[in-house]
Design an enzyme around this catalytic site. Structure first.
Site, PDB file in Angstrom:
ATOM      1  N   LYS A   1      -2.188  -2.757  -1.362  1.00 31.75           N
ATOM      2  CA  LYS A   1      -1.886  -4.220  -0.757  1.00 31.75           C
ATOM      3  C   LYS A   1      -0.896  -4.092   0.520  1.00 31.75           C
ATOM      4  CE  LYS A   1      -2.244  -8.599  -0.428  1.00 31.75           C
ATOM      5  NZ  LYS A   1      -1.799  -9.644  -1.430  1.00 31.75           N
TER       6      LYS A   1
ATOM      7  N   LYS B   1       7.703 -11.248   3.402  1.00 35.29           N
ATOM      8  CA  LYS B   1       8.204 -10.585   2.436  1.00 35.29           C
ATOM      9  C   LYS B   1       7.129  -9.374   2.270  1.00 35.29           C
ATOM     10  CE  LYS B   1       6.146 -11.524  -1.229  1.00 35.29           C
ATOM     11  NZ  LYS B   1       4.946 -11.030  -2.193  1.00 35.29           N
TER      12      LYS B   1
END
Length: 292
Positions: free
Chosen positions: A171, A239
């Site tokens: 990811k 983030k």
């Protein structure tokens, strides 16, 4: 019906939980915001006022939370998921977090007789609504097989990529590629506008060639219209790039383009754009060009 406890009913989690309800699962959802719980109830699910209530009799537990600290608290905390999950339950964490946190979750879950998968998703809000997410899964093969029914409902491309933490690693790579694409589509749009070209037709032909990408197809219209309603917020992508940079540094891997895009994302957050869709990075490119 398989009982599912769903923790985290936000932009992504809400539609995923609703799709499981539509597929015949008995879904009990928990979210810090009661309005999101009420929305699931209206869709045919059940509401819970605590994590314990959501997961205590669940066969499958799905978590979709914003960041690593949220998962550490909601899953590993004294009153979290693992404190109340039944023996033999299957935990599927669809959050995007640090790989080492996923490994810690898997290790603790195993000690308590719970099978755990890290299964971050890609595809944005529309992918969640359509049940067409791309899901990269880390964990034991038998747990992956056991989760196939849930994955078939919420995802379209579902791949087991390795042991615990591997899903998060893949990811991070996904978010690197997407961020780079968004930055370059933003620069291309700014360039086309400055040259007075019709941008709709320009992106139509660009999308048909080697420059084409899912990012270009999905994001160019919003950029052209300066519409940045969040499907995935800049602050979350910021983030995620932090996760990528940290993991890459530990691996001794240079990510010069990724580092530059991460700085652009950080600047966008600092200038108040964090709540916009990540395609709103265009505003930062426009600022640098003196156009915003």
């Amino acid at each position: 019906m398989t009982k599912v406890g769903f923790v985290g009913l936000g932009i992504m989690g809400g539609p995923m939980a609703a799709n499981l309800v539509d597929a015949g699962y008995e879904v009990t959802g928990y979210n810090r915001s009661s309005a999101k719980v009420e929305k699931l109830v209206a869709a045919g699910g059940k509401g819970a006022s605590t994590i314990a209530e959501a997961v205590s009799d669940a066969e499958v537990i799905v978590t979709m939370l914003p960041d690593s600290p949220d998962v550490e608290s909601a899953v590993l905390g004294d009153d979290g998921v693992l404190a109340h999950a039944p023996d033999g339950a299957l935990l599927i964490d669809c959050s995007t977090i640090r790989p080492e946190v996923s490994r810690a979750v898997a290790e603790q879950a195993a000690k308590q007789g719970v099978r755990a998968l890290d299964a971050p998703v890609s595809g944005g809000e529309q992918g969640a609504i359509d049940g067409a997410l791309s899901i990269m899964v880390g964990g034991e093969p038998d747990a992956f097989e056991a989760a196939s029914g849930v994955f078939d409902v919420v995802g379209k491309t579902v791949v087991h990529v390795g042991p615990a933490g591997s899903g998060q690693t893949v990811k991070a790579a996904n978010q690197l590629i997407v961020a780079g694409n968004i930055a370059l589509v933003s620069e291309a749009l700014m360039f086309l506008e400055a040259q007075g070209v019709d941008t709709e037709s320009a992106f139509q032909v660009l999308g048909g060639g080697l420059a084409g990408s899912k990012v270009l197809d999905a994001k160019n219209k919003g950029m052209r219209e300066r519409s940045f309603k969040p499907g995935f917020r800049i602050e979350l992508h910021h983030k995620d790039l932090g996760i990528l940079q940290s993991a890459a540094r530990e691996s001794g891997v240079a990510t010069p383009v990724g580092s530059l895009v991460a700085q652009l994302m950080a600047a966008a957050v600092a200038q108040g754009d964090g709540s916009l869709d990540h395609s709103g990075l265009f505003r930062q490119i426009a600022r640098l060009s003196g156009k915003e």
